[in-house]
Design a protein around this motif. Sequence first.
Motif, short mmCIF file in Angstrom:
data_model
loop_
_atom_site.label_atom_id
_atom_site.label_comp_id
_atom_site.label_asym_id
_atom_site.label_seq_id
_atom_site.Cartn_x
_atom_site.Cartn_y
_atom_site.Cartn_z
N THR A 24 23.48 49.71 147.45
CA THR A 24 23.06 51.07 147.78
C THR A 24 21.76 51.09 148.56
O THR A 24 21.66 51.74 149.61
CB THR A 24 22.92 51.90 146.49
N PHE A 25 20.75 50.38 148.06
CA PHE A 25 19.47 50.39 148.77
C PHE A 25 19.57 49.67 150.11
O PHE A 25 18.96 50.09 151.10
CB PHE A 25 18.37 49.80 147.89
N ALA A 26 20.34 48.59 150.17
CA ALA A 26 20.51 47.87 151.44
C ALA A 26 21.19 48.76 152.48
O ALA A 26 20.92 48.65 153.68
CB ALA A 26 21.32 46.60 151.22
N THR A 27 22.05 49.65 152.02
CA THR A 27 22.78 50.53 152.92
C THR A 27 21.96 51.74 153.36
O THR A 27 22.05 52.19 154.51
CB THR A 27 24.09 51.01 152.25
N LEU A 28 21.12 52.26 152.47
CA LEU A 28 20.38 53.49 152.77
C LEU A 28 19.04 53.27 153.45
O LEU A 28 18.58 54.14 154.21
CB LEU A 28 20.15 54.29 151.48
N LEU A 29 18.38 52.14 153.19
CA LEU A 29 16.98 52.00 153.58
C LEU A 29 16.78 51.22 154.87
O LEU A 29 17.46 50.23 155.13
CB LEU A 29 16.19 51.31 152.47
N ASP A 30 15.81 51.69 155.65
CA ASP A 30 15.25 50.92 156.75
C ASP A 30 13.85 50.49 156.35
O ASP A 30 13.24 51.09 155.44
CB ASP A 30 15.19 51.78 158.02
N PRO A 31 13.30 49.45 157.00
CA PRO A 31 11.96 49.00 156.63
C PRO A 31 10.94 50.15 156.66
O PRO A 31 10.89 50.93 157.62
CB PRO A 31 11.65 47.95 157.71
N GLY A 32 10.17 50.23 155.59
CA GLY A 32 9.14 51.25 155.49
C GLY A 32 9.56 52.53 154.81
O GLY A 32 8.72 53.35 154.44
N ASP A 33 10.87 52.73 154.61
CA ASP A 33 11.33 53.92 153.89
C ASP A 33 10.82 53.86 152.45
O ASP A 33 10.86 52.80 151.80
CB ASP A 33 12.86 53.99 153.87
#
Length: 410
Positions: free
Chosen positions: A119-128
């Motif tokens: 989930t986090f790998a799919t939703l997040l970009d660096p710095g989010d």
Amino acid sequence: MGSVSEQTESSRARISARIGSIAESATLAVDAKAKSLKAQGRPVVGFGAGEPDFPTPDYIVEAAAAATHDPANHRYSPAGGLVDLKKAIVAKTRRDSGYEIEPANVLITNGGKQAVYNTFATLLDPGDEVILPTPYWTTYPEAIRLAGGVPVEVFAGADQGYLVTVEQLEAARTGKTKVLLFCSPSNPTGAVYPPEQVEAIGRWALQHGIWVVTDEIYEHLTYDDATAPSMPVVVPELADTCVVLNGVAKTYAMTGWRVGWMIGPTDVIKAATNLQSHATSNVANVSQRAAIAALEGDLSAVDEMKVAFDRRRKLIVEMLNAIEGVHCPVPQGAFYAYPSVEGVLGKTIRGRTPQTSAELAELILDEVEVACVPGEAFGPSGYLRFSYALGDEDLKEGIGRIQALLGEAR
């Protein structure tokens, strides 16, 4: 003087900074140490792992045994999960939560932890940024950081019943906030958010365009009059920016079977499935077949476990609150007690003066051979987590040893 290749090798870190920064799972580390000492013949009582002491119900085991004889289960299956299991999750989610979804909204994962990571790998970009109510489950911040995100802790202590407020969340919100992590019933505290607070938090997230990742792994483990409504049911408009995490581990005593799932918008699920296709492919088919049997069966086995958990819950809270300097709110869900031990820190016990809950947990293990997890694993120091998913006699023995030890504090 070494060769160019040797110099290049020596100038590089052997372990990547991304992986090298990951902390070991504190709960699993404590559990492993307790089991190691037990294997040496030591009378250790372990309160570390969040693992029911009951066997997986027979009808689930029998379904798995039968599945081993079907050659279809000896082969690769779709990375996103068996269609039959996705359909079972659709039906279970409607039955238990009143949440209407389709199979395309479901990804089957290797346990709840892979659902968190995906989930986090799919939703997040660096710095989010991810707002993380604290105390938190020890894996959440590590999964966020692995995805390049920044966990932003929002702490609610024993005085708040470990429940964060909308005002606290708003104070933590910035222009970089993308996700709120929500877990009720909570690991590690056992706190359960009342429905009106679930709705208020959901509407706050909706108002500000913030995704919600809600972990419902303990949904069936509530006590007294507590309920744990699913946030996208309470706030239906949130469904397009919400991911629900769940699994069979806690409800059906299936921690070792490794079956979890994500429920979310189809674009998120498709992207997470692509990730999983390269990471692990499909979850073991026999485990998926066992999960189908679990979800399609009734909840009678769960209800039997709840009776035992409720009994142990009341006992452990009573015994912990009888210790001077310890304050334990009554947990309304899961199978954890999370007492504040700040009143014990700084006092001398058998020649040692613990200043942190980590030092206190070490002293307890050394002196009376009881394993618990310090608050540092879940946020600030000053707390201990006890899983009461263990036998009644072990619970009495373990907490009794701690009562005697901390009774010596001066």
